[in-house]
Design a protein around this motif. Structure first.
Motif, mmCIF file in Angstrom:
data_model
loop_
_atom_site.group_PDB
_atom_site.id
_atom_site.type_symbol
_atom_site.label_atom_id
_atom_site.label_comp_id
_atom_site.label_asym_id
_atom_site.label_seq_id
_atom_site.Cartn_x
_atom_site.Cartn_y
_atom_site.Cartn_z
ATOM 1 N N ALA A 164 0.829 -1.207 0.000
ATOM 2 C CA ALA A 164 0.000 0.000 0.000
ATOM 3 C C ALA A 164 0.864 1.257 0.000
ATOM 4 N N ALA A 165 1.899 1.268 0.833
ATOM 5 C CA ALA A 165 2.764 2.449 0.923
ATOM 6 C C ALA A 165 3.486 2.718 -0.392
ATOM 7 N N LEU A 166 3.980 1.664 -1.034
ATOM 8 C CA LEU A 166 4.702 1.844 -2.295
ATOM 9 C C LEU A 166 3.795 2.376 -3.392
ATOM 10 N N LEU A 167 2.587 1.834 -3.488
ATOM 11 C CA LEU A 167 1.699 2.267 -4.566
ATOM 12 C C LEU A 167 1.123 3.655 -4.308
ATOM 13 N N VAL A 168 0.801 3.975 -3.074
ATOM 14 C CA VAL A 168 0.330 5.331 -2.763
ATOM 15 C C VAL A 168 1.436 6.340 -3.081
ATOM 16 N N THR A 169 2.670 6.017 -2.710
ATOM 17 C CA THR A 169 3.799 6.902 -3.016
ATOM 18 C C THR A 169 4.003 7.032 -4.514
ATOM 19 N N LEU A 170 3.903 5.917 -5.232
ATOM 20 C CA LEU A 170 4.042 5.954 -6.687
ATOM 21 C C LEU A 170 2.942 6.798 -7.318
#
Length: 225
Positions: A164-170
């Protein structure tokens, strides 16, 4: 997707995200749900000030982890029922949508996943979280393959929050390229997109250095003249 979500109030936005992400990882219906694009949209909307990025990560990670728990526990119950009925073919489950999932991934690939679950369950569960379609099937495979609930939860819950953190950041940094990034993540999975981004960045840096190196002799020649 982004147009629909941007028109919702914050609470409605999170409700939709929770339903989509929980169903995507917990039910064979998730085959038809846009899990990764939803997270990317949350990231883009957080950049626009519609929602808080930390709240988006917490809500999305919890929803995905909850869906995985649901899928795992249901599959484990079905495993017990299959044993009682004398049938435990993991490649031919009773659920029609689950069979469709297996066909979409490929029978041979699912066999390999089952082998990996038997040998390296933790690494297989974690890696499955980062790929579309596999993310929907993995909790059910793990439950039916006999992976312990404690072991599954120990690795799956952190993986859901990292995903979740990686995709929200992306999504936050995608900007104008949101549609292209969303399509790429949906088709290839996050690891492929991240590798492509790293390779693209390296190529760009190398080209810039070469262009600067090529420009220096010309500059020195003009000075000499």
């Amino acid at each position: 997707m982004i147009e629909f979500l941007s028109g919702l109030p914050v609470h409605g936005l999170f409700v939709v995200a929770v339903v989509v992400l929980a169903m995507e990882s917990g039910s064979p219906i998730g085959l038809f749900l846009p899990g990764s694009p939803t997270l990317l949209a949350l990231g883009l909307l957080s950049r626009q000030g519609v929602t808080n990025p930390w709240a988006a990560v917490l809500v999305a990670g919890a929803a995905s982890a909850l869906g995985c728990q649901w899928g795992f526990l249901r599959a484990r119950r079905l495993r017990l029922l299959d044993r009682e009925a004398g049938s435990a073919d993991l490649l031919d489950p009773p659920n029609r949508l689950e069979r469709k999932l297996i066909r979409r991934i490929g029978t041979e690939r699912v066999r390999r996943l089952l082998t990996f679950l038997d040998r390296r369950a933790a690494a297989t569960v974690v890696s499955g979280q980062f790929f579309s379609v596999v993310r929907t099937l993995m909790p059910r495979l793990a439950g039916r393959a006999g992976v312990s609930h404690r072991r599954f939860s120990f690795v799956n819950v952190p993986a859901a929050f990292v995903w979740a953190a990686l995709l929200v950041t992306l999504g936050r940094i995608a900007g104008a390229a949101f549609d292209q990034v969303s399509s790429a993540v949906g088709l290839a999975g996050l690891p492929v997109v991240l590798v492509a981004a790293v390779v693209g960045s390296i190529v760009l840096v190398v080209r810039r250095r070469r262009s600067r190196a090529d420009a220096r002799p010309g500059a020195e020649t003009s000075r000499a003249v």
